[in-house]
Scaffold this active site. Sequence first.
Site, PDB file in Angstrom:
ATOM      1  N   HIS A 123       6.186  -9.642   9.181  1.00 45.50           N
ATOM      2  CA  HIS A 123       5.559  -8.321   9.305  1.00 45.50           C
ATOM      3  C   HIS A 123       5.105  -8.174  10.759  1.00 45.50           C
ATOM      4  CE1 HIS A 123       2.251  -5.370   8.742  1.00 45.50           C
ATOM      5  NE2 HIS A 123       2.816  -5.065   7.582  1.00 45.50           N
ATOM      6  N   ASP A 200       0.888 -16.408   6.933  1.00 44.58           N
ATOM      7  CA  ASP A 200       0.506 -15.057   6.513  1.00 44.58           C
ATOM      8  C   ASP A 200       0.637 -15.010   4.987  1.00 44.58           C
ATOM      9  OD1 ASP A 200       0.511 -12.427   5.688  1.00 44.58           O
ATOM     10  OD2 ASP A 200       1.816 -11.705   7.292  1.00 44.58           O
ATOM     11  N   GLN A 203       1.094 -11.463   0.981  1.00 46.42           N
ATOM     12  CA  GLN A 203       1.899 -11.127  -0.194  1.00 46.42           C
ATOM     13  C   GLN A 203       1.927 -12.274  -1.201  1.00 46.42           C
ATOM     14  OE1 GLN A 203       3.029  -8.186  -0.830  1.00 46.42           O
ATOM     15  NE2 GLN A 203       3.013  -7.166   1.147  1.00 46.42           N
ATOM     16  N   LYS A 226      -4.578  -5.917  -1.228  1.00 50.33           N
ATOM     17  CA  LYS A 226      -3.360  -6.155  -2.009  1.00 50.33           C
ATOM     18  C   LYS A 226      -3.655  -6.987  -3.252  1.00 50.33           C
ATOM     19  CE  LYS A 226      -0.539  -6.206   2.163  1.00 50.33           C
ATOM     20  NZ  LYS A 226       0.108  -4.911   2.302  1.00 50.33           N
ATOM     21  N   CYS A 364       7.178  -2.164   8.242  1.00 50.16           N
ATOM     22  CA  CYS A 364       6.543  -2.934   9.346  1.00 50.16           C
ATOM     23  C   CYS A 364       7.311  -4.215   9.618  1.00 50.16           C
ATOM     24  CB  CYS A 364       5.084  -3.234   9.058  1.00 50.16           C
ATOM     25  SG  CYS A 364       4.092  -1.759   8.849  1.00 50.16           S
TER      26      CYS A 364
HETATM   27  N1  PMP Z   1       1.642  -9.303   6.522  1.00 50.28           N
HETATM   28  C1  PMP Z   1       2.356  -8.895   5.453  1.00 50.28           C
HETATM   29  C2  PMP Z   1       3.477  -9.765   4.943  1.00 50.28           C
HETATM   30  C3  PMP Z   1       2.039  -7.670   4.848  1.00 50.28           C
HETATM   31  O1  PMP Z   1       2.772  -7.261   3.799  1.00 50.28           O
HETATM   32  C4  PMP Z   1       0.975  -6.893   5.352  1.00 50.28           C
HETATM   33  C5  PMP Z   1       0.591  -5.577   4.721  1.00 50.28           C
HETATM   34  N2  PMP Z   1       1.656  -4.693   4.553  1.00 50.28           N
HETATM   35  C6  PMP Z   1       0.267  -7.362   6.449  1.00 50.28           C
HETATM   36  C7  PMP Z   1       0.626  -8.574   7.007  1.00 50.28           C
HETATM   37  C8  PMP Z   1      -0.873  -6.577   7.041  1.00 50.28           C
HETATM   38  O2  PMP Z   1      -2.011  -6.731   6.267  1.00 50.28           O
HETATM   39  P1  PMP Z   1      -3.286  -5.783   6.441  1.00 50.28           P
HETATM   40  O3  PMP Z   1      -3.025  -4.585   5.583  1.00 50.28           O
HETATM   41  O4  PMP Z   1      -4.426  -6.584   5.961  1.00 50.28           O
HETATM   42  O5  PMP Z   1      -3.431  -5.462   7.863  1.00 50.28           O
END
Ligand code: PMP
Length: 406
Positions: A123, A200, A203, A226, A364
């Site tokens: 991401h 990270d 998910q 999430k 993203c």
């Molecule tokens: N990493 C991953 C794999 C994500 O899916 C997301 C959220 N779409 C993020 C980072 C960003 O997280 P946050 O919404 O807490 O900024």
Amino acid sequence: MSAVDWSRVRADFPILSREVHGRPLVYLDSANTGQKPASVIEAVDDFYRRHNANVSRAVHTLGSEATEAYEGARRKLAAFLNVRPDELVLCSGTTFALNLVAYSWALPRLEAGDAIVLTRMEHHANIVPWQLVAERTGAVIKVAEVDGSGQLDLPALYALLTPEVKILAFTHVSNVLGTVNPAREICREARRRGIVTVVDGSQAAPHRALDIAGIGCDFYAITGHKMAGPTGTGALWGRRDLLQSMPPFLGGGEMIREVRFEGTVYNDVPHRFEAGTPNIAGFVGLGAAVEYLTSIGMAAIESREKELLAHATEALSAIDGLRIFGNAPEKAAVISFLVEGAHAHDLATLLDLEGVAVRSGHHCAHPLMHHLGVPATCRASFAFYNTHDEIDTFVAALLKVRRLLA
Ligand code: PMP
């Protein structure tokens, strides 16, 4: 494992009974943000109605109640993740957590000639902070590639882990492909080479029992919104010795022990990294979310979502001209797809008119999209509160909108 009554679980989520464009909402965008059970909404409401005060400052009753509620949330989250509460920095989410590691751990240490290894499926939140740090230090970024099924090419990844590599940052679960990466094995290989690992977990945390201590990483980032919690909540877990060796990221109240114009003494970790008034009510809600998920059981959630994924994958695979991106054997309940002849945004817009919420776009993850050779995909992502009937409604709606677009 005792059987869970999933229709009762679903009834815990008030939003799921609303309609969109005159149709029952079918919410298939939980990878973007998860819906909240009533217990989380009520915990936030109750905090503001009965306990609202700032934390760690006031000696009055409300001040102690607010502090206890906030620190209680840290303890609940730590137990959920199998880590120590004093190694858990509460922050606004994964984006903040990853920037904290990049600026506070990496920036003072990296030098020209050093390398950071990322993967193709990251991401932007796990790419851009490293680019910012690389630009300022002269470090370079190397990328581990994915194969045709959407899995990391592990031998190629390990071959990248040469002596100049100081950091390996990778996602536990891909938000586009659903791939579950073998985090423990990857961290073992990195550790053997003295490389610091940053995972990270945005998910992963909502969908499986997590044992961060067992993964053997150095840093792990999660995001509350999430995992049934409020937006603007999340955490960074870090090894205590690493956190203690890091300078503050943001300065202000709460993160200090004593301030003089001649110099400031900082607070202990994790408070050193929590400058300013935090999202207290949000963390109260996240504490309630963790209790809620635990009451269902993460193993039950994981197996429920596996069933939903299998059902949806089978139904979508039967549609002519539909391509699924990501077929890893270890996969979370996320299906990115495209239908021949239809643009992802058109599909998502028409599905919305049928009451079905899916995300369309680059998710993203521009570098992954370039690799897949598409500008965008549609993504249906499932959570334990979804139903098999909803999957059938989604598939029927998809067939209908495809006819409209043909
Ligand atoms: N990493 C991953 C794999 C994500 O899916 C997301 C959220 N779409 C993020 C980072 C960003 O997280 P946050 O919404 O807490 O900024």
